[in-house]
Scaffold this motif. Structure first.
Motif, short mmCIF file in Angstrom:
data_model
loop_
_atom_site.label_atom_id
_atom_site.label_comp_id
_atom_site.label_asym_id
_atom_site.label_seq_id
_atom_site.Cartn_x
_atom_site.Cartn_y
_atom_site.Cartn_z
N ASP A 49 1.25 4.20 -2.98
CA ASP A 49 0.98 5.62 -2.75
C ASP A 49 1.90 6.49 -3.60
O ASP A 49 1.57 7.63 -3.92
N VAL A 86 -3.04 9.65 -5.13
CA VAL A 86 -1.69 9.20 -4.85
C VAL A 86 -0.99 10.27 -4.03
O VAL A 86 -1.44 11.42 -3.93
N LEU A 87 0.13 9.90 -3.42
CA LEU A 87 0.92 10.79 -2.57
C LEU A 87 0.15 11.31 -1.36
O LEU A 87 0.52 12.33 -0.77
N SER A 88 -0.92 10.62 -0.99
CA SER A 88 -1.72 11.09 0.13
C SER A 88 -0.96 11.01 1.44
O SER A 88 -1.11 11.87 2.31
N ASP A 89 -0.12 9.98 1.61
CA ASP A 89 0.63 9.84 2.86
C ASP A 89 1.61 10.98 3.06
O ASP A 89 1.62 11.63 4.11
N LYS A 97 -4.15 7.03 -9.82
CA LYS A 97 -5.30 7.53 -9.04
C LYS A 97 -6.59 6.84 -9.44
O LYS A 97 -7.40 6.46 -8.59
N LYS A 99 -3.98 -2.09 -6.74
CA LYS A 99 -4.87 -1.18 -5.99
C LYS A 99 -5.17 -1.78 -4.63
O LYS A 99 -4.85 -2.94 -4.36
N ASP A 118 0.83 -1.21 0.00
CA ASP A 118 0.00 0.00 0.00
C ASP A 118 0.87 1.26 0.00
O ASP A 118 0.59 2.22 -0.72
N ASP A 119 1.90 1.25 0.82
CA ASP A 119 2.77 2.41 0.94
C ASP A 119 3.56 2.65 -0.35
O ASP A 119 3.85 3.79 -0.71
N THR A 125 6.83 6.82 5.13
CA THR A 125 6.71 5.37 4.97
C THR A 125 8.02 4.78 4.45
O THR A 125 9.00 5.49 4.22
N LYS A 170 -8.22 6.41 -5.03
CA LYS A 170 -7.89 7.46 -4.06
C LYS A 170 -6.70 8.22 -4.60
O LYS A 170 -6.02 7.78 -5.54
N LEU A 183 -6.38 3.15 -8.14
CA LEU A 183 -6.41 3.05 -6.69
C LEU A 183 -7.74 3.47 -6.10
O LEU A 183 -8.15 2.98 -5.05
#
Length: 411
Positions: free
Chosen positions: A301, A313-316, A306, A411, A297-298, A323, A311, A309
């Motif tokens: 990201d 990307v680069l949300s973290d 997008k 995903k 998952d990390d 991460t 959601k 997934l």
């Protein structure tokens, strides 16, 4: 890495409630100090138990019959579990709290995926469907009840309720507007209702857990809820040193992701009356699978699409969450430490971090770590007692296949 003394002490506390505590403790000390000689046809793997290394024995590779789709093996049971979940969540409280019922039902119906965790648990239940010694059976309960499978299905439902509750709460904390391509509940109905829906699911999980009437299983899954809270707290409040620590990251990852599936797998084994050794192998499978899943998952990201997934990307990194890929990149480029310490509030720092990441082997090393944990999960299945039962072998093959799917998914 912990000193050997501290490692052994933590292992002792981890097993202190079990009848086999001293035996596990002694074996761990032997393995750590490398005082035990094993036949050449066997070899040892040291596995990370939360943050604790223990040793177990893996047999030479055995071939399991491959399966085309692990989910198809338990499709009927999954449908039944999904139906029961919707009924318990919505219909039972519809008259008393219609808005709350609608909120929880909305999540299950709109964001219902393949039910990865219940699938793992049902397959694990089948993989452990082996005869147990009479002495073991008497030590747990006189005879395994005819309702064993129903009790294991209950663990699968409890696990899914805890998981969904954690997602609802996480979305509120992260101020997320989507979950896997679907509008998040907090975005659709507001934060207050989303939090209450999550609390309701946890309360339903607790009631179902009490109905199992097994104190060890209750303790394991209660610990999961504690770990989820601990993991979220670790993510929200970190020092600069902790943000740069791979050990801290892995502990947080265990709490937030791997604790649930590992302790649920162990619970399924305990309900079946399996030995402490077999129960621990079930735990190790779930723990390593969970870690491999979250590491992937990390990685996604940074590398995912997008639209695929569901959601952003680069949300973290945009939320200041460091991460594995960035941690590995920092090892190659120490100048990235200063950027990480600033917290990524400035979009320019995000771009700079991505530039360093692109020049590093961070993604590659994180993927290797995910593959290593997937490999360890497979080893735990390989180490289970021999069986000639086709259903048992098929289920074990499916569990191995799931580890590959966990790290190869997009995903």
């Amino acid at each position: 890495m912990y000193s050997r003394w501290n490692l052994a002490r933590k292992l002792e506390r981890f097993y202190e409630h079990g009848r086999c505590a001293q035996r596990f403790y002694s074996q761990a000390l032997v393995g750590i100090n490398q005082l035990e000689t094993r036949p050449k046809v066997h070899y040892n793997r040291h596995i990370l138990c939360g943050l604790h290394d223990v040793s177990y024995q893996v047999r030479p590779h055995r071939s399991f019959r491959s399966v085309e789709d692990p989910f198809s093996l338990v499709a009927d049971e999954l449908s039944l579990i999904a139906k029961n979940l919707r009924e318990q969540v919505a219909e039972e409280i519809h008259k008393k709290a219609p808005k709350l019922a609608s909120a929880a039902k909305y999540f299950f119906e709109r964001a219902e995926g393949k039910k990865f965790r219940p699938t793992v648990l049902l397959l694990m239940a089948s993989a452990l469907n082996m005869p147990i010694s009479q002495s073991t059976a008497e030590g747990v309960f006189n005879t395994l009840s005819e309702g064993l499978r129903a009790r294991q299905q209950s663990v699968a439902k409890i696990t899914e309720m805890i998981h969904v509750a954690s997602l609802l709460h996480d979305d509120v904390l992260d101020d997320a507007d989507k979950r896997r391509g679907v509008e998040s509940l907090n975005f659709f109905m507001g934060n207050k209702l989303a939090v209450l829906a999550g609390d309701f699911l946890l309360s339903k999980a607790c009631v179902a857990l009490a109905d199992l009437k097994n104190t060890e299983v209750v303790g394991l899954l209660a610990k999961v809820v504690e770990n989820l809270v601990t993991g979220e707290t670790m993510q929200m409040a970190t020092t600069s040193e902790q943000r740069r620590s791979m050990e801290y990251y892995m502990e947080k990852t265990y709490c937030k992701t791997a604790s649930l599936i590992s302790n649920s797998c162990k619970s399924v084994a305990i309900l079946a009356g399996q030995t402490a050794e077999v129960s621990m192998l079930a735990y190790e499978y779930g723990r390593n699978l969970g870690l491999a899943y979250q590491l992937t998952d990390d990685i996604l990201d940074f590398t995912g699409n997008k639209d695929v997934l569901g959601k952003g990307v680069l949300s973290d990194i945009r939320h200041g969450i460091v991460t594995a890929p960035i941690l590995y990149a920092m090892e190659e480029f120490p100048q990235l430490v200063e950027v990480v310490d600033r917290g990524f509030d400035d979009p320019a720092d995000v771009d700079l971090a991505l530039e360093y990441l692109g020049k590093s082997r961070g993604i590659e090393k994180a993927r290797q770590l995910a593959e290593e944990h997937a490999y360890r999960a497979k080893e735990a299945i390989e180490a289970l007692p021999d069986s000639d039962d086709e259903d048992v072998l098929r289920s074990r093959s499916a569990l191995i296949d799931l580890t590959d799917r966990a790290i190869r998914r997009k995903k």
